[in-house]
Scaffold this motif. Sequence first.
Motif, PDB file in Angstrom:
ATOM      1  N   GLN A   1       0.827  -1.208   0.000  1.00 26.59           N
ATOM      2  CA  GLN A   1       0.000   0.000   0.000  1.00 26.59           C
ATOM      3  C   GLN A   1       0.858   1.254   0.000  1.00 26.59           C
ATOM      4  O   GLN A   1       0.593   2.221  -0.718  1.00 26.59           O
ATOM      5  CB  GLN A   1      -0.914  -0.020   1.221  1.00 26.59           C
ATOM      6  CG  GLN A   1      -2.004   1.048   1.215  1.00 26.59           C
ATOM      7  CD  GLN A   1      -2.947   0.894   2.399  1.00 26.59           C
ATOM      8  OE1 GLN A   1      -2.727   0.052   3.257  1.00 26.59           O
ATOM      9  NE2 GLN A   1      -3.975   1.711   2.438  1.00 26.59           N
TER      10      GLN A   1
ATOM     11  N   TRP B   1       2.457   2.253  -3.432  1.00 25.70           N
ATOM     12  CA  TRP B   1       1.596   3.053  -4.311  1.00 25.70           C
ATOM     13  C   TRP B   1       1.648   4.526  -3.908  1.00 25.70           C
ATOM     14  O   TRP B   1       1.610   5.418  -4.760  1.00 25.70           O
ATOM     15  CB  TRP B   1       0.180   2.511  -4.230  1.00 25.70           C
ATOM     16  CG  TRP B   1      -0.804   3.189  -5.134  1.00 25.70           C
ATOM     17  CD1 TRP B   1      -1.712   4.125  -4.778  1.00 25.70           C
ATOM     18  CD2 TRP B   1      -0.981   2.965  -6.534  1.00 25.70           C
ATOM     19  NE1 TRP B   1      -2.449   4.511  -5.868  1.00 25.70           N
ATOM     20  CE2 TRP B   1      -2.029   3.816  -6.972  1.00 25.70           C
ATOM     21  CE3 TRP B   1      -0.376   2.143  -7.470  1.00 25.70           C
ATOM     22  CZ2 TRP B   1      -2.476   3.858  -8.281  1.00 25.70           C
ATOM     23  CZ3 TRP B   1      -0.811   2.182  -8.777  1.00 25.70           C
ATOM     24  CH2 TRP B   1      -1.845   3.032  -9.174  1.00 25.70           C
ATOM     25  N   SER B   2       1.744   4.791  -2.606  1.00 24.05           N
ATOM     26  CA  SER B   2       1.757   6.176  -2.131  1.00 24.05           C
ATOM     27  C   SER B   2       3.056   6.880  -2.464  1.00 24.05           C
ATOM     28  O   SER B   2       3.091   8.116  -2.523  1.00 24.05           O
ATOM     29  CB  SER B   2       1.530   6.207  -0.608  1.00 24.05           C
ATOM     30  OG  SER B   2       0.323   5.564  -0.269  1.00 24.05           O
TER      31      SER B   2
ATOM     32  N   ARG C   1      -0.436   9.601  -6.652  1.00 28.17           N
ATOM     33  CA  ARG C   1      -1.224   8.389  -6.405  1.00 28.17           C
ATOM     34  C   ARG C   1      -1.808   8.451  -4.994  1.00 28.17           C
ATOM     35  O   ARG C   1      -1.125   8.826  -4.041  1.00 28.17           O
ATOM     36  CB  ARG C   1      -0.359   7.138  -6.554  1.00 28.17           C
ATOM     37  CG  ARG C   1       0.352   7.037  -7.904  1.00 28.17           C
ATOM     38  CD  ARG C   1      -0.620   6.869  -9.057  1.00 28.17           C
ATOM     39  NE  ARG C   1       0.061   6.877 -10.348  1.00 28.17           N
ATOM     40  CZ  ARG C   1       0.429   5.776 -10.981  1.00 28.17           C
ATOM     41  NH1 ARG C   1       0.196   4.602 -10.446  1.00 28.17           N
ATOM     42  NH2 ARG C   1       1.015   5.854 -12.155  1.00 28.17           N
ATOM     43  N   ASP C   2      -3.071   8.053  -4.860  1.00 31.73           N
ATOM     44  CA  ASP C   2      -3.774   8.072  -3.583  1.00 31.73           C
ATOM     45  C   ASP C   2      -4.107   6.640  -3.202  1.00 31.73           C
ATOM     46  O   ASP C   2      -4.819   5.938  -3.923  1.00 31.73           O
ATOM     47  CB  ASP C   2      -5.053   8.913  -3.704  1.00 31.73           C
ATOM     48  CG  ASP C   2      -5.738   9.085  -2.342  1.00 31.73           C
ATOM     49  OD1 ASP C   2      -5.183   8.588  -1.340  1.00 31.73           O
ATOM     50  OD2 ASP C   2      -6.814   9.710  -2.293  1.00 31.73           O
ATOM     51  N   SER C   3      -3.574   6.206  -2.056  1.00 32.17           N
ATOM     52  CA  SER C   3      -3.777   4.817  -1.635  1.00 32.17           C
ATOM     53  C   SER C   3      -5.176   4.568  -1.088  1.00 32.17           C
ATOM     54  O   SER C   3      -5.549   3.416  -0.852  1.00 32.17           O
ATOM     55  CB  SER C   3      -2.727   4.441  -0.575  1.00 32.17           C
ATOM     56  OG  SER C   3      -2.863   5.266   0.570  1.00 32.17           O
ATOM     57  N   ARG C   4      -5.953   5.610  -0.888  1.00 29.87           N
ATOM     58  CA  ARG C   4      -7.290   5.402  -0.327  1.00 29.87           C
ATOM     59  C   ARG C   4      -8.219   4.691  -1.310  1.00 29.87           C
ATOM     60  O   ARG C   4      -9.246   4.153  -0.920  1.00 29.87           O
ATOM     61  CB  ARG C   4      -7.898   6.747   0.084  1.00 29.87           C
ATOM     62  CG  ARG C   4      -7.227   7.370   1.308  1.00 29.87           C
ATOM     63  CD  ARG C   4      -7.801   8.726   1.629  1.00 29.87           C
ATOM     64  NE  ARG C   4      -7.503   9.693   0.569  1.00 29.87           N
ATOM     65  CZ  ARG C   4      -7.849  10.970   0.608  1.00 29.87           C
ATOM     66  NH1 ARG C   4      -8.500  11.442   1.662  1.00 29.87           N
ATOM     67  NH2 ARG C   4      -7.540  11.779  -0.391  1.00 29.87           N
ATOM     68  N   SER C   5      -7.886   4.714  -2.592  1.00 29.80           N
ATOM     69  CA  SER C   5      -8.734   4.067  -3.587  1.00 29.80           C
ATOM     70  C   SER C   5      -8.381   2.604  -3.793  1.00 29.80           C
ATOM     71  O   SER C   5      -8.999   1.930  -4.617  1.00 29.80           O
ATOM     72  CB  SER C   5      -8.614   4.804  -4.926  1.00 29.80           C
ATOM     73  OG  SER C   5      -7.272   4.744  -5.408  1.00 29.80           O
TER      74      SER C   5
ATOM     75  N   ALA D   1      -7.043  -0.552   1.159  1.00 28.49           N
ATOM     76  CA  ALA D   1      -7.405   0.518   2.088  1.00 28.49           C
ATOM     77  C   ALA D   1      -8.282  -0.066   3.196  1.00 28.49           C
ATOM     78  O   ALA D   1      -9.281  -0.743   2.945  1.00 28.49           O
ATOM     79  CB  ALA D   1      -8.139   1.634   1.348  1.00 28.49           C
TER      80      ALA D   1
END
Length: 1116
Positions: free
Chosen positions: A602, A605-606, A611-615, A619
């Motif tokens: 995770q 990706w950040s 890039r936003d790892s919340r998607s 998550a």
Amino acid sequence: MSTLLEIKSSVLRQVQVCPSFRRKTEQEPASTSVDLQEPATGAWKPGDGVEFFAHMRLILKKGEGRQGLPCPEVLLRSGSPAPAEPVDSNRGLRALTQEEVEMLYEEALYTVLHRAGTMSPDQVDDEEVLLAYLQQVFGTNPEQHAEAIERVKKAKAPTYALKVSVMRAKNLLAKDPNGFSDPYCMLGILPASGTPREQSGQKEQRFSFRKGSKRSGPLPAKCIQVTEVKSSTLNPVWKEHFLFEIEDVSTDQLHLDIWDHDDDVSLAEACRKLNEVIGLKGMSRYFKQIVKSARANGTAGPTEDHTDDFLGCLNIPVRRDTIMSQRGRFGFLSYLLLLSRVLRFEHRVEEPNSSSWHGELSGPGTTILCLHGAQSNLSPLQLAVLHWQVSSRHHQTRTLDYGYLLGLLEDMQAHWEEAPLLPQEQEESLADSFSAFSEFGLRLLRQLRDYFPATNSTAVYRLELLLKCLDKLQLFQPSFEICPFETELNMDIAAALKRGNREWYDRLLSAKSPRELPGPQRLAGLVELADVIYEDLQACYGIYASLFHGILKVDFFTLTFRQLERLVAEEAWVLTEELSPKMTLQVASGLFELYLTLADIQHFWSYIPGRDSRSLALAGIHTPFLPAVKLWLQVLRDQSKWRLQGAVDVDTLEPVDASSRHSSSAATASLCFSHIQELWVRLAWPDPAQAQGLGTQLSQDLCEAVLFYTELLRKKVDAQPGAAGEAVSEPLCVVLNNVELVRRASGQALRGLAWPEGALGLEGVLPRPLLSCIQALEEDLHREAHTVTAHLTSKMVADIRKYVQHISLSPDSIQNDEAVAPLMKYLDEKLALLNASLVKENLSRVLEALWELLLQAILQALGANSDVSADFYGRFHFTLEALVSFFHAEGQGLPLESLRDGSYKRLEEELRLHKCSTRECIEQFYLDKLKQRSLEQNRFGRLSVRCHYEAAEQRLAVEVLHAADLLPLDANGLSDPFVIVELGPPHLFPLVRSQRTQVKARTLHPVFDELFHFSVPAEACRHRGACVLFTVMDHDWLSTNDFAGEAALSLGSVSGIARPQVGAGSRAGQPITLHLRRPRAQVRSALRMLEGRTNKEAQEFVKKLKELEKCMEADP
């Protein structure tokens, strides 16, 4: 003193570098070293903790390479040959029948035997060599070979044709008035019968189409062709192609004239009408018309104003510089089959399984193919197409270098402007080769990780060339009437990659964590699977992504990350739900390690900007792992204590090596604390509230482990028998160094346990619970260090007292430095040992403790001697200054500020007072009271007074106004206060008696409002030390009055004494609030000094004060 001058800060090196213990490649010292092989991950049982921390080190080591984005230089670790690609003999061209092979063989022999023209330097002109080469290629025996040659020789001889391309001319003559010409070319073949003979001794005669040959007559009109006219230029570009039949290859010549077009019907138009002439007579007549219209050598008469101008001519022997082609033979298919045969033969003799062959043919092979292509009248595009078709098919049966294939595509692209001239069947054949190669390439991309591993630089380079080949294929797609691809190739590549990702994941899952196994057994395999996926994503980002995006504009990393992240997240969610009700130590350990890897995925990706790892599917994945993490941290707490216990048990309390001053257990403890801190950083729990709970518990556990370790050390050193007569204990020094090392390591580890505090948390500021924990541990360790230091210096107390007594008993006849020399020598020897055994911080602690011991020993010596000479105190004053210089060591030891503080001030004051008279001592007593400040201003209460001096009456007026917040000294929680007012020192005011206020019953806030007068001269009030002393007492009816507090006011600051009084006779000055206090040691030092005096004045003063002290009680 020389010892302390040699103290250097380098003794701290082993403490300052404690964060690097984890990175040391060597094992832990002594018997605490462990094998770094991965231990079993079963339920952790009580033991020495070695296995647990070895496993934890493996976890940390795994996370070291997961910080930030990967670098390609780190991933590409091998330059070995690339893995072999799959080949299939059925994917090549179809196998020929024996009859077809024989026909192809005779075709090749025919090409060699009827070759024409001159070979280039890199080609083979030896017929025997070429024939022998063909025999090897087709594998025929000598008899078969000879028979084939005979059959070919008996066959009909070929008809030769010359293909001529007129490209351009430069710097022609200007024949028109505008300074240019309108050039065109007329070219044809001069037969052997029309070739002019050279005449010796005369200038060479050039043939021209306008006049022909003097002996042979006009040139046959069928041999003449003409280019287009290029208007107004001296550098024309034609790029036109012509074909001429050749009767005699050895003697025929190509002749070319260049003319300037001038009239409407010129020689050019006449030549173009040759095709309309029918019959030999008509052609002869027409040629005569052409010759008649030409001028001799460009000179014109008056009647020839509108004929073309001659610009030049050129003769080229056919045999010298040309390559012939055979008319009427269809050679496209035969060339394809011959090239395939030659390619298989040439590649066969190379190293087997070689993928680096660039298609380099031998000299005979190149020559035969060149002859065949020329004789078959194949265009450059057709040759490029044939080479691509054969090589791309051959590549699927025996691997070639992709750089060679890319070069073939580029060669075909360079001639692609001729694509509309390709026959339909050749275009279809080319489209089929594109489809077959793209299908082969997509199959390789589906197994990308097998055939092009990211760690192999050779394989990665092959992948880059393959992608470039696929990209080239897309350039040809718009030119085909029959599209070779059903969809866009980019879409096919993306689909192949997705399919390959899924197949790779399914194989990995089946191998490491089959779904048919129970959850606990699948857990370890799923951890391995997650690790492999992380490494694969690193390779995708660092190696593959740039290739796919830069060449094909395919976002391979996003495609792969989204797919694999979703798959592993689904597997993790299912497994955690299954294992949550079965939580054991074994399951918790596996889940903890699995979560770390999932969190790393995770975070990866950040790391990528934008890039936003919340998607992501991961998550919120931390939620089901929380119980396992809590249980694992409990195990960590217990294992840490077991590890420390085992380290102390085997510790010999000796330095681990010559450069270190701590023992093996301190190194182990520091390593454990560092591992805990790094593990917390890796954990990086995302929920702030949960992170606070986990971090708080972990920090408390770490503090407990530190104190547990120091307690173990103290017990171990206490159990060791001490050496007789040893003043400096080496084990105690090692223990003290261990405490300091652990203090630094634990402090750094605790600061690394900071957790996010949500939106209100300040960056760089430690959370309050963690800060409190750090401060509490720091205080505990300082106390522990102080205890060990006291234990270490206690062995030197007797010796110090002995040497101080030696100074006090030394006769006045010897010099001061001689009296002090034994003490200084002793200190120098002991401090040399301490300097060699202690780190700098601990040496400073020991020096401070020794300094305090020396001061106390000197104070005791002074107290034990009374009525001695002034030289006695002078000697100790010399001793004190010598010790200050010794311990300061020119700035290398203790700072002067700390040396001249505390007991030093008291000792210096006593030495000074011993030199004073009785009255000077009494004055000092009152000066000390004036200098005294209350540390807790509200503890003993406040007293408000007003004072002024009435100069006319020569008296001092003192008004006691009120008090507040007095101490409750009675059982009812109140007091019965009154105030005693007196002036001091007594010898300044011998006739003045003290006065007192009335008693105020049952109150802590009495109001007095009483005025007292003291008849004293102003001059006495201005004396140093003159003051008003207010003593607040609690009146007791049945026992002695209790002391509540006192305050002193300097008379020098009273109105009327310090400055003239304004408005005499009235109560002047503002009320003054005095904070009550109790006498401290610095005030009583003068009193003790007076106690030792035998004169009457001193004794009376002491007696009076002691009567007051009887009323004082200890602080409530």
